[in-house]
Design a protein around this motif. Sequence first.
Motif, PDB file in Angstrom:
ATOM      1  N   LYS A  80      -2.856  15.752  40.196  1.00  0.00           N
ATOM      2  CA  LYS A  80      -3.136  15.499  38.777  1.00  0.00           C
ATOM      3  C   LYS A  80      -4.500  14.851  38.628  1.00  0.00           C
ATOM      4  O   LYS A  80      -5.312  15.228  37.780  1.00  0.00           O
ATOM      5  CB  LYS A  80      -2.046  14.612  38.181  1.00  0.00           C
ATOM      6  CG  LYS A  80      -2.223  14.390  36.681  1.00  0.00           C
ATOM      7  CD  LYS A  80      -1.071  13.592  36.109  1.00  0.00           C
ATOM      8  CE  LYS A  80      -1.252  13.399  34.600  1.00  0.00           C
ATOM      9  NZ  LYS A  80      -0.142  12.626  34.012  1.00  0.00           N
ATOM     10  N   GLU A  81      -4.760  13.849  39.457  1.00  0.00           N
ATOM     11  CA  GLU A  81      -6.064  13.204  39.517  1.00  0.00           C
ATOM     12  C   GLU A  81      -6.371  12.950  40.987  1.00  0.00           C
ATOM     13  O   GLU A  81      -5.596  12.288  41.682  1.00  0.00           O
ATOM     14  CB  GLU A  81      -6.091  11.886  38.732  1.00  0.00           C
ATOM     15  CG  GLU A  81      -6.034  12.066  37.224  1.00  0.00           C
ATOM     16  CD  GLU A  81      -6.243  10.743  36.497  1.00  0.00           C
ATOM     17  OE1 GLU A  81      -6.056   9.681  37.128  1.00  0.00           O
ATOM     18  OE2 GLU A  81      -6.596  10.774  35.309  1.00  0.00           O
ATOM     19  N   LEU A 135     -16.752  23.767  37.055  1.00  0.00           N
ATOM     20  CA  LEU A 135     -15.462  24.076  37.669  1.00  0.00           C
ATOM     21  C   LEU A 135     -14.622  22.817  37.869  1.00  0.00           C
ATOM     22  O   LEU A 135     -13.402  22.895  38.002  1.00  0.00           O
ATOM     23  CB  LEU A 135     -15.666  24.787  39.014  1.00  0.00           C
ATOM     24  CG  LEU A 135     -16.496  26.071  38.984  1.00  0.00           C
ATOM     25  CD1 LEU A 135     -16.485  26.740  40.352  1.00  0.00           C
ATOM     26  CD2 LEU A 135     -16.002  27.026  37.913  1.00  0.00           C
ATOM     27  N   LEU A 136     -15.287  21.677  37.911  1.00  0.00           N
ATOM     28  CA  LEU A 136     -14.614  20.382  37.995  1.00  0.00           C
ATOM     29  C   LEU A 136     -15.070  19.510  36.841  1.00  0.00           C
ATOM     30  O   LEU A 136     -16.142  19.716  36.270  1.00  0.00           O
ATOM     31  CB  LEU A 136     -14.959  19.674  39.321  1.00  0.00           C
ATOM     32  CG  LEU A 136     -14.320  20.153  40.616  1.00  0.00           C
ATOM     33  CD1 LEU A 136     -14.841  19.320  41.783  1.00  0.00           C
ATOM     34  CD2 LEU A 136     -12.804  20.091  40.564  1.00  0.00           C
ATOM     35  N   THR A 137     -14.255  18.523  36.523  1.00  0.00           N
ATOM     36  CA  THR A 137     -14.658  17.495  35.571  1.00  0.00           C
ATOM     37  C   THR A 137     -14.247  16.149  36.157  1.00  0.00           C
ATOM     38  O   THR A 137     -13.362  16.075  37.019  1.00  0.00           O
ATOM     39  CB  THR A 137     -13.995  17.702  34.196  1.00  0.00           C
ATOM     40  OG1 THR A 137     -14.507  16.738  33.278  1.00  0.00           O
ATOM     41  CG2 THR A 137     -12.483  17.570  34.275  1.00  0.00           C
ATOM     42  N   SER A 138     -14.895  15.096  35.706  1.00  0.00           N
ATOM     43  CA  SER A 138     -14.590  13.761  36.216  1.00  0.00           C
ATOM     44  C   SER A 138     -14.184  12.868  35.048  1.00  0.00           C
ATOM     45  O   SER A 138     -15.038  12.293  34.361  1.00  0.00           O
ATOM     46  CB  SER A 138     -15.812  13.167  36.936  1.00  0.00           C
ATOM     47  OG  SER A 138     -15.518  11.886  37.464  1.00  0.00           O
ATOM     48  N   PRO A 139     -12.873  12.750  34.785  1.00  0.00           N
ATOM     49  CA  PRO A 139     -12.401  11.976  33.627  1.00  0.00           C
ATOM     50  C   PRO A 139     -12.659  10.484  33.748  1.00  0.00           C
ATOM     51  O   PRO A 139     -12.742   9.789  32.754  1.00  0.00           O
ATOM     52  CB  PRO A 139     -10.905  12.281  33.588  1.00  0.00           C
ATOM     53  CG  PRO A 139     -10.551  12.621  35.002  1.00  0.00           C
ATOM     54  CD  PRO A 139     -11.760  13.324  35.560  1.00  0.00           C
ATOM     55  N   LYS A 140     -12.768   9.997  34.979  1.00  0.00           N
ATOM     56  CA  LYS A 140     -13.117   8.593  35.185  1.00  0.00           C
ATOM     57  C   LYS A 140     -13.748   8.441  36.566  1.00  0.00           C
ATOM     58  O   LYS A 140     -13.731   9.370  37.376  1.00  0.00           O
ATOM     59  CB  LYS A 140     -11.898   7.696  35.045  1.00  0.00           C
ATOM     60  CG  LYS A 140     -10.744   8.010  35.992  1.00  0.00           C
ATOM     61  CD  LYS A 140      -9.541   7.128  35.667  1.00  0.00           C
ATOM     62  CE  LYS A 140      -8.346   7.452  36.578  1.00  0.00           C
ATOM     63  NZ  LYS A 140      -7.173   6.627  36.236  1.00  0.00           N
ATOM     64  N   ARG A 141     -14.320   7.295  36.798  1.00  0.00           N
ATOM     65  CA  ARG A 141     -15.108   7.060  37.997  1.00  0.00           C
ATOM     66  C   ARG A 141     -14.325   7.364  39.272  1.00  0.00           C
ATOM     67  O   ARG A 141     -13.227   6.874  39.467  1.00  0.00           O
ATOM     68  CB  ARG A 141     -15.591   5.612  38.026  1.00  0.00           C
ATOM     69  CG  ARG A 141     -16.500   5.278  39.186  1.00  0.00           C
ATOM     70  CD  ARG A 141     -16.984   3.852  39.077  1.00  0.00           C
ATOM     71  NE  ARG A 141     -17.862   3.504  40.177  1.00  0.00           N
ATOM     72  CZ  ARG A 141     -18.446   2.311  40.309  1.00  0.00           C
ATOM     73  NH1 ARG A 141     -18.231   1.372  39.399  1.00  0.00           N
ATOM     74  NH2 ARG A 141     -19.225   2.072  41.331  1.00  0.00           N
ATOM     75  N   GLY A 142     -14.939   8.200  40.133  1.00  0.00           N
ATOM     76  CA  GLY A 142     -14.364   8.484  41.438  1.00  0.00           C
ATOM     77  C   GLY A 142     -13.180   9.421  41.420  1.00  0.00           C
ATOM     78  O   GLY A 142     -12.526   9.605  42.448  1.00  0.00           O
ATOM     79  N   VAL A 143     -12.899  10.040  40.253  1.00  0.00           N
ATOM     80  CA  VAL A 143     -11.727  10.916  40.125  1.00  0.00           C
ATOM     81  C   VAL A 143     -12.166  12.273  39.590  1.00  0.00           C
ATOM     82  O   VAL A 143     -13.032  12.351  38.718  1.00  0.00           O
ATOM     83  CB  VAL A 143     -10.680  10.295  39.175  1.00  0.00           C
ATOM     84  CG1 VAL A 143      -9.569  11.281  38.861  1.00  0.00           C
ATOM     85  CG2 VAL A 143     -10.104   9.023  39.789  1.00  0.00           C
ATOM     86  N   THR A 194     -24.591  11.717  31.607  1.00  0.00           N
ATOM     87  CA  THR A 194     -23.174  11.876  31.277  1.00  0.00           C
ATOM     88  C   THR A 194     -22.507  10.524  31.064  1.00  0.00           C
ATOM     89  O   THR A 194     -21.713  10.338  30.133  1.00  0.00           O
ATOM     90  CB  THR A 194     -22.451  12.644  32.391  1.00  0.00           C
ATOM     91  OG1 THR A 194     -23.050  13.942  32.541  1.00  0.00           O
ATOM     92  CG2 THR A 194     -20.974  12.812  32.075  1.00  0.00           C
ATOM     93  N   LYS A 195     -22.845   9.574  31.921  1.00  0.00           N
ATOM     94  CA  LYS A 195     -22.271   8.235  31.810  1.00  0.00           C
ATOM     95  C   LYS A 195     -22.733   7.549  30.534  1.00  0.00           C
ATOM     96  O   LYS A 195     -21.929   6.910  29.827  1.00  0.00           O
ATOM     97  CB  LYS A 195     -22.674   7.400  33.034  1.00  0.00           C
ATOM     98  CG  LYS A 195     -22.090   5.995  33.053  1.00  0.00           C
ATOM     99  CD  LYS A 195     -20.578   6.031  33.131  1.00  0.00           C
ATOM    100  CE  LYS A 195     -20.002   4.632  33.220  1.00  0.00           C
ATOM    101  NZ  LYS A 195     -18.513   4.639  33.182  1.00  0.00           N
ATOM    102  N   ILE A 196     -24.021   7.669  30.205  1.00  0.00           N
ATOM    103  CA  ILE A 196     -24.551   7.042  28.984  1.00  0.00           C
ATOM    104  C   ILE A 196     -23.853   7.601  27.748  1.00  0.00           C
ATOM    105  O   ILE A 196     -23.479   6.865  26.836  1.00  0.00           O
ATOM    106  CB  ILE A 196     -26.075   7.262  28.890  1.00  0.00           C
ATOM    107  CG1 ILE A 196     -26.801   6.468  29.977  1.00  0.00           C
ATOM    108  CG2 ILE A 196     -26.598   6.844  27.514  1.00  0.00           C
ATOM    109  CD1 ILE A 196     -28.274   6.776  30.079  1.00  0.00           C
ATOM    110  N   LEU A 197     -23.670   8.915  27.713  1.00  0.00           N
ATOM    111  CA  LEU A 197     -23.051   9.559  26.554  1.00  0.00           C
ATOM    112  C   LEU A 197     -21.579   9.184  26.402  1.00  0.00           C
ATOM    113  O   LEU A 197     -21.020   9.270  25.310  1.00  0.00           O
ATOM    114  CB  LEU A 197     -23.193  11.080  26.655  1.00  0.00           C
ATOM    115  CG  LEU A 197     -24.621  11.626  26.529  1.00  0.00           C
ATOM    116  CD1 LEU A 197     -24.643  13.125  26.767  1.00  0.00           C
ATOM    117  CD2 LEU A 197     -25.207  11.291  25.158  1.00  0.00           C
TER     118      LEU A 197
END
Length: 310
Positions: free
Chosen positions: A21-22, A71-79, A160-163
């Motif tokens: 899931k994550e 193809l991937l996304t990162s919903p939160k840091r390191g995941v 991405t992080k700033i936005l």
Amino acid sequence: MSIPDYQTCMLPLLRLSAQKKELSMGEAVDIISDQFKLSEEQKKQLLPSGSQRVIANRIGWAKTYLLKAGLLTSPKRGVITPTEEGLRILAKQPEKLNLELLSQYPSFQQFKKRSNAKEYLSPQSDSKATPCNEEFETPDESLAKIYRTCKAATLDELLTKILSCSFSFFEQLVIDLLLKLGYGGSREDAGMALGKSGDEGLDGVINEDRLGLSVIYLQAKRWKSDSVVGRPEIQKFAGALLGKNAPKGIFITTSSFSKEARDYASSLSSKIILIDGKELLDLMWEVDLGLYTTESYSLKKLDLDYLSEN
């Protein structure tokens, strides 16, 4: 088995992300290392700098390229989690993923364009291909290209992080950037100034020097990177400056400016500096704002003056 290169790690990483899931990157490194039956010695092998394990570095770059291709996304840091396009690709049961396949995606093409570092890959390229071509490039050229690729990937992630952060954080970022560039006097003074103007078309005012002999009015817009700041926004800002009888202003955005906006700003008697998303990130890179140095290489050349016997 030898340690797999970063392209070979792409498909296992995407598959693994779909099973979880994550998925944390630490977990991904451990599982993929076991999938490739790496020995304990190989798992612990470090980069020449000694700062990171080789397998973690290669899986990290596989993640970066999959993120840039969408193809991937990162919903939160390191995941990481797979996107719908990532799952669609997996449904086709591909034998491998590589840079050639990722290059069909516009987002990845834009990333390559920003990094100015094309990967010279062909269908005949083997799995150990790297983002440089030793046959056509000098070592200096290859090193410069790799540097640009690493910088582009980091700045892409930074934007991405700033936005994803709040506007109050973006205001603080603007304060810290201007302070590092030598404006604003003290941090307390700068913090009190920004966001306190209360005038339409102005976000704040900051000292140009420590003594406050001159001030600069500010406008900051945290817009999506595909948005464009047009001439009307600059006209509104210029009008606010005129109302304050202010000769200088800085307009900062995370997006870009239209040609009409830039032309209009350059035609004014008052000095308005436009800082777009790319320039903002470059300035942050220059002053190490939100960034830190992980590697530093020193290249040497012969000192012929010293080595000359004459």
